[in-house]
Enzyme design. Structure first.
Site, PDB file in Angstrom:
ATOM      1  N   GLU A   4       0.825  -1.204   0.000  1.00 28.62           N
ATOM      2  CA  GLU A   4       0.000   0.000   0.000  1.00 28.62           C
ATOM      3  C   GLU A   4       0.864   1.261   0.000  1.00 28.62           C
ATOM      4  O   GLU A   4       0.489   2.274  -0.586  1.00 28.62           O
ATOM      5  CB  GLU A   4      -0.937   0.003   1.219  1.00 28.62           C
ATOM      6  CG  GLU A   4      -2.025  -1.060   1.161  1.00 28.62           C
ATOM      7  CD  GLU A   4      -3.079  -0.791   0.115  1.00 28.62           C
ATOM      8  OE1 GLU A   4      -2.725  -0.716  -1.085  1.00 28.62           O
ATOM      9  OE2 GLU A   4      -4.254  -0.660   0.477  1.00 28.62           O
ATOM     10  N   THR A  24      -5.539   7.206  -5.561  1.00 26.34           N
ATOM     11  CA  THR A  24      -5.612   7.331  -4.107  1.00 26.34           C
ATOM     12  C   THR A  24      -4.761   8.494  -3.608  1.00 26.34           C
ATOM     13  O   THR A  24      -5.183   9.271  -2.751  1.00 26.34           O
ATOM     14  CB  THR A  24      -5.154   6.023  -3.427  1.00 26.34           C
ATOM     15  OG1 THR A  24      -5.972   4.951  -3.903  1.00 26.34           O
ATOM     16  CG2 THR A  24      -5.274   6.113  -1.912  1.00 26.34           C
TER      17      THR A  24
END
Length: 312
Positions: free
Chosen positions: A132, A184
């Protein structure tokens, strides 16, 4: 002790992060869509990554989310090992459905199985958070945790990592994925750095109400708590049709919903399947009229998480 198997196939599910009011702390795994990964142990140390899909993603381990996660796992394993990973992405990158988390989680779940399961699920979350960081620059676990544990998870703390598995009543999840990309990292950039105390108090009440609703199987409380007064008002401007989808989905009987992760996907929770399918009709109508290509899913909560489905 490493497994003698030549290889395994892993299914890694899509996830809905935030669950409206629980920014970076709540997440839910979905039955569909799922990434498919094939993994094998190599005789030589190192990681070899290839793709069985049309996405032009990096294959260098340090730049690939699955590779970064495996490197973190290998650092803590007692022997030198190597892996071959073939990734077939069924969850489109940039969809807001935990695409990077699925690759990261699927890789460490498969590797752990091949090595004889020396690591706990919490360890696997910790390793996969490195993926991530590659994807968004932040080590968040709200997609990773439900992807590995299944169901609904609460991230009480990142450092130290503390994951709480929540029970939840059966619910249908309707998702629309407009075929636009919201990165994101970009979606995080536009967020306010400070919030008013009265907004924070309302948000805390909604998060607590949502968790209580899950634990008590209280659909009405779940519906009342699916409100975000901090993140959604800012991020929703990046998603055409959002306000109309949300309003008409609730009119069609949905409990509520909102942006999935950082978007552009939108999810809605429903108690009954016929309502969930009616919500899908609403979504189809809105995006057909807007002239934006889209994909829809009517699915349910995935209580298993990423798993090995076959041995090769």
């Amino acid at each position: 002790m490493a497994n003698e198997l030549k290889g395994v196939q892993v299914f890694a599910p899509a996830t809905v992060a935030n669950l409206v009011c629980g920014f970076d702390v709540l997440g839910m795994a979905l039955q569909q869509p799922q990434d498919v990964m094939t993994m094998r142990l190599r005789k030589e140390p190192g990681i070899v990554i290839s793709h069985a899909d049309g996405y032009d993603l990096p294959v260098e381990p340090e730049k690939n989310v699955a590779g970064a996660s495996l490197l973190a796992l290998m650092e803590e394993y007692s022997e030198k090992v190597g892996f071959e990973v073939i990734i077939d992405k069924r969850i489109k990158p940039g969809s807001g459905l935990g695409s990077s988390a699925a690759s990261s989680a699927g890789a460490v779940v498969g590797a752990n199985y091949l090595l004889g399961n020396p690591f706990s699920k919490e360890d696997l979350v910790r390793f996969a958070m490195n993926g991530e960081k590659v994807a968004s620059g932040v080590k968040h676990a709200d997609n990773i945790a439900p992807c590995i544990y299944g169901g609904v998870t609460l991230i009480q703390s990142i450092f130290p990592l503390n994951i709480v598995q929540l029970t939840a009543p059966p619910m249908y999840v309707t998702v629309v994925h407009p075929q636009i990309e919201v990165r994101t990292s970009d979606a995080r950039q536009i967020l306010r750095k400070e919030v008013q105390l009265k907004a924070a108090i309302k948000q805390w009440g909604n998060i607590a109400g949502l968790v209580a609703g899950f634990l008590k199987n209280d659909y009405d409380l779940i519906g009342r708590s699916l409100e975000d007064v901090i993140i959604e008002p800012v991020r929703s401007i990046l998603i055409p049709g959002f306000d109309e989808v949300k309003k008409k989905s609730k009119e069609a009987g949905a409990l509520g919903g909102g942006i999935s992760g950082s978007g552009p996907s939108i999810f809605m929770l429903s108690k009954e399947e016929y309502v969930a399918k009616g919500v899908e009709d609403v979504m189809i109508d809105v995006y057909t009229r807007l002239g934006i290509e889209f994909k829809t899913y009517v699915t349910m909560i995935n209580y298993e998480g990423a798993k090995v489905v076959s041995e090769k």
